[in-house]
Design a protein around this motif. Structure first.
Motif, PDB file in Angstrom:
ATOM      1  N   ARG A 142       0.825  -1.201   0.000  1.00  0.00           N
ATOM      2  CA  ARG A 142       0.000   0.000   0.000  1.00  0.00           C
ATOM      3  C   ARG A 142       0.862   1.254   0.000  1.00  0.00           C
ATOM      4  O   ARG A 142       0.515   2.260  -0.619  1.00  0.00           O
ATOM      5  CB  ARG A 142      -0.929  -0.019   1.218  1.00  0.00           C
ATOM      6  CG  ARG A 142      -1.950  -1.138   1.156  1.00  0.00           C
ATOM      7  CD  ARG A 142      -2.518  -1.481   2.524  1.00  0.00           C
ATOM      8  NE  ARG A 142      -3.511  -2.540   2.443  1.00  0.00           N
ATOM      9  CZ  ARG A 142      -3.214  -3.817   2.313  1.00  0.00           C
ATOM     10  NH1 ARG A 142      -1.948  -4.191   2.251  1.00  0.00           N
ATOM     11  NH2 ARG A 142      -4.162  -4.731   2.231  1.00  0.00           N
ATOM     12  N   LEU A 143       1.986   1.185   0.695  1.00  0.00           N
ATOM     13  CA  LEU A 143       2.899   2.321   0.729  1.00  0.00           C
ATOM     14  C   LEU A 143       3.492   2.575  -0.656  1.00  0.00           C
ATOM     15  O   LEU A 143       3.612   3.725  -1.096  1.00  0.00           O
ATOM     16  CB  LEU A 143       4.012   2.044   1.743  1.00  0.00           C
ATOM     17  CG  LEU A 143       5.056   3.137   1.920  1.00  0.00           C
ATOM     18  CD1 LEU A 143       4.423   4.404   2.463  1.00  0.00           C
ATOM     19  CD2 LEU A 143       6.164   2.660   2.833  1.00  0.00           C
ATOM     20  N   VAL A 144       3.843   1.500  -1.375  1.00  0.00           N
ATOM     21  CA  VAL A 144       4.393   1.643  -2.720  1.00  0.00           C
ATOM     22  C   VAL A 144       3.367   2.272  -3.651  1.00  0.00           C
ATOM     23  O   VAL A 144       3.685   3.158  -4.456  1.00  0.00           O
ATOM     24  CB  VAL A 144       4.853   0.266  -3.251  1.00  0.00           C
ATOM     25  CG1 VAL A 144       5.208   0.356  -4.725  1.00  0.00           C
ATOM     26  CG2 VAL A 144       6.052  -0.227  -2.460  1.00  0.00           C
ATOM     27  N   PHE A 171      12.952  -1.916   5.711  1.00  0.00           N
ATOM     28  CA  PHE A 171      11.647  -1.545   6.244  1.00  0.00           C
ATOM     29  C   PHE A 171      11.158  -2.613   7.220  1.00  0.00           C
ATOM     30  O   PHE A 171      10.668  -2.306   8.318  1.00  0.00           O
ATOM     31  CB  PHE A 171      10.667  -1.383   5.081  1.00  0.00           C
ATOM     32  CG  PHE A 171       9.407  -0.644   5.446  1.00  0.00           C
ATOM     33  CD1 PHE A 171       9.453   0.667   5.869  1.00  0.00           C
ATOM     34  CD2 PHE A 171       8.177  -1.260   5.348  1.00  0.00           C
ATOM     35  CE1 PHE A 171       8.296   1.362   6.197  1.00  0.00           C
ATOM     36  CE2 PHE A 171       7.013  -0.583   5.666  1.00  0.00           C
ATOM     37  CZ  PHE A 171       7.079   0.729   6.091  1.00  0.00           C
ATOM     38  N   MET A 172      11.300  -3.892   6.843  1.00  0.00           N
ATOM     39  CA  MET A 172      10.882  -4.996   7.718  1.00  0.00           C
ATOM     40  C   MET A 172      11.766  -5.059   8.961  1.00  0.00           C
ATOM     41  O   MET A 172      11.271  -5.264  10.078  1.00  0.00           O
ATOM     42  CB  MET A 172      10.930  -6.311   6.956  1.00  0.00           C
ATOM     43  CG  MET A 172       9.940  -6.405   5.810  1.00  0.00           C
ATOM     44  SD  MET A 172      10.095  -7.944   4.865  1.00  0.00           S
ATOM     45  CE  MET A 172       9.738  -9.159   6.146  1.00  0.00           C
ATOM     46  N   THR A 218      13.932   4.195   8.433  1.00  0.00           N
ATOM     47  CA  THR A 218      13.317   3.956   7.133  1.00  0.00           C
ATOM     48  C   THR A 218      14.119   4.716   6.082  1.00  0.00           C
ATOM     49  O   THR A 218      14.196   5.946   6.139  1.00  0.00           O
ATOM     50  CB  THR A 218      11.850   4.424   7.119  1.00  0.00           C
ATOM     51  OG1 THR A 218      11.786   5.764   7.588  1.00  0.00           O
ATOM     52  CG2 THR A 218      11.010   3.549   8.016  1.00  0.00           C
ATOM     53  N   PRO A 219      14.715   4.015   5.130  1.00  0.00           N
ATOM     54  CA  PRO A 219      15.590   4.697   4.164  1.00  0.00           C
ATOM     55  C   PRO A 219      14.847   5.591   3.189  1.00  0.00           C
ATOM     56  O   PRO A 219      15.454   6.457   2.583  1.00  0.00           O
ATOM     57  CB  PRO A 219      16.277   3.534   3.427  1.00  0.00           C
ATOM     58  CG  PRO A 219      15.359   2.377   3.609  1.00  0.00           C
ATOM     59  CD  PRO A 219      14.695   2.567   4.943  1.00  0.00           C
ATOM     60  N   ALA A 228       3.983   5.373   9.067  1.00  0.00           N
ATOM     61  CA  ALA A 228       3.542   3.975   9.082  1.00  0.00           C
ATOM     62  C   ALA A 228       4.245   3.182  10.175  1.00  0.00           C
ATOM     63  O   ALA A 228       3.665   2.245  10.743  1.00  0.00           O
ATOM     64  CB  ALA A 228       3.791   3.328   7.714  1.00  0.00           C
ATOM     65  N   MET A 229       5.492   3.541  10.484  1.00  0.00           N
ATOM     66  CA  MET A 229       6.190   2.865  11.569  1.00  0.00           C
ATOM     67  C   MET A 229       5.849   3.488  12.922  1.00  0.00           C
ATOM     68  O   MET A 229       5.647   2.773  13.913  1.00  0.00           O
ATOM     69  CB  MET A 229       7.705   2.926  11.368  1.00  0.00           C
ATOM     70  CG  MET A 229       8.493   2.381  12.563  1.00  0.00           C
ATOM     71  SD  MET A 229      10.271   2.624  12.418  1.00  0.00           S
ATOM     72  CE  MET A 229      10.612   1.471  11.102  1.00  0.00           C
ATOM     73  N   ALA A 230       5.767   4.807  12.994  1.00  0.00           N
ATOM     74  CA  ALA A 230       5.617   5.490  14.275  1.00  0.00           C
ATOM     75  C   ALA A 230       4.270   5.194  14.926  1.00  0.00           C
ATOM     76  O   ALA A 230       4.187   5.073  16.156  1.00  0.00           O
ATOM     77  CB  ALA A 230       5.782   6.992  14.088  1.00  0.00           C
TER      78      ALA A 230
END
Length: 274
Positions: A142-144, A171-172, A218-219, A228-230
């Motif tokens: 979904r992010l892509v 990312f993982m 996240t690069p 999305a991570m936070a």
């Protein structure tokens, strides 16, 4: 062998050389596990690439006339990419083995209650790490799609396969490490280093730290990956605060609260060491 050594050495004392040999054996077992499980990633490489490239291919099919695809930049990159997928698969699948070897190396130096607590943290850490990596794999397509949607019409978006794969893997990994935050916070609370009220008071600082950590881990430079991570990590922070309050309440019921012990001391009496 270990039982015979324990019977002749009931305290479990080891010389420096024995510690290094123990570390060597733990590292050897961990390395063999990662190498053996890397075969899985090497064998299922095509299936893994199909899953990784699926979001890009889906966007390309939706746009139809636009050039949105993945590419290799040189003749050696396909082999390097397959090797990278295999090694990362071995590290991910072998995480229970090498994490256990790390814990097992530290356990002999702990007391019996500390060993029970360490094992609890170990068995909680693995599901949290895998849950974080799984959530990253679930949200990444979904992010892509969101990021590729910003490509203007008539403009090609050709991603390098190696860079794109590194983005997925990091990312993982970042999600998995971030999901270990509640374990660290609860451990600090159980060691009486960080109180639940201190966690609660510092929620703004914690939110800022989580955002900074997410931005560095996240690069991809966009804000979507950071948020999305936070968001789930901040939710886990509140779960850790709730668990810390429950643990402190349990300690107060058992009369094991340092604040209660210190309150009973006279002004001229020294505080206990334990």
């Amino acid at each position: 062998m270990a039982r015979g050594r324990r019977s002749t050495n009931p305290e479990g004392r080891m010389s420096l050389g024995e510690h290094f040999r123990e570390l060597r054996n733990r590292l050897l077992i961990s390395t063999l596990a990662v190498v053996a499980l890397s075969v899985v990633g090497w064998y299922w490489y095509q299936d893994i690439i199909d899953v990784v490239a699926a979001p890009v291919q889906r966007v390309a099919e939706e746009r139809g006339d636009e050039l949105v695809t993945l590419r290799f930049q040189n003749i050696t990159e396909p082999f390097a990419t397959q090797l990278k997928v295999a090694i990362f698969s071995g590290i991910l699948l072998g995480s229970p083995v090498w994490l256990w070897q790390a814990w097992a190396f530290l356990l002999p130096g702990l007391t019996r209650p500390e060993k029970r607590i360490a094992l609890v943290y170990f068995f909680v850490s693995i599901p949290l790490f895998l849950a974080g990596a799984g959530l990253a794999a679930f949200t990444f397509p979904r992010l892509v799609a969101i990021l590729l949607s910003f490509t203007p019409e008539g403009v090609a978006n050709i991603q390098g396969m190696s860079e794109f794969l590194s983005l997925v893997l990091y990312f993982m990994l970042a999600f998995g490490l971030a999901f270990l935050l509640p374990v660290v916070l609860v451990a600090l609370n159980q060691m009486r280093i960080l109180s639940a009220r201190a966690m609660l008071r510092s929620w703004r600082v914690t939110l800022f730290a989580i955002l900074v950590f997410s931005a560095f881990m996240t690069p991809d430079p966009s804000a979507w990956t950071m948020l999305a991570m936070a968001a789930p990590v901040f939710f886990l922070f509140w779960c850790a605060v709730a668990v810390a309050f429950l643990l402190e309440r349990r300690r107060r019921r058992r009369g094991d609260d340092p604040a209660d012990r210190y309150a009973r001391l006279s002004p001229g009496e020294a505080t206990p060491l334990s």
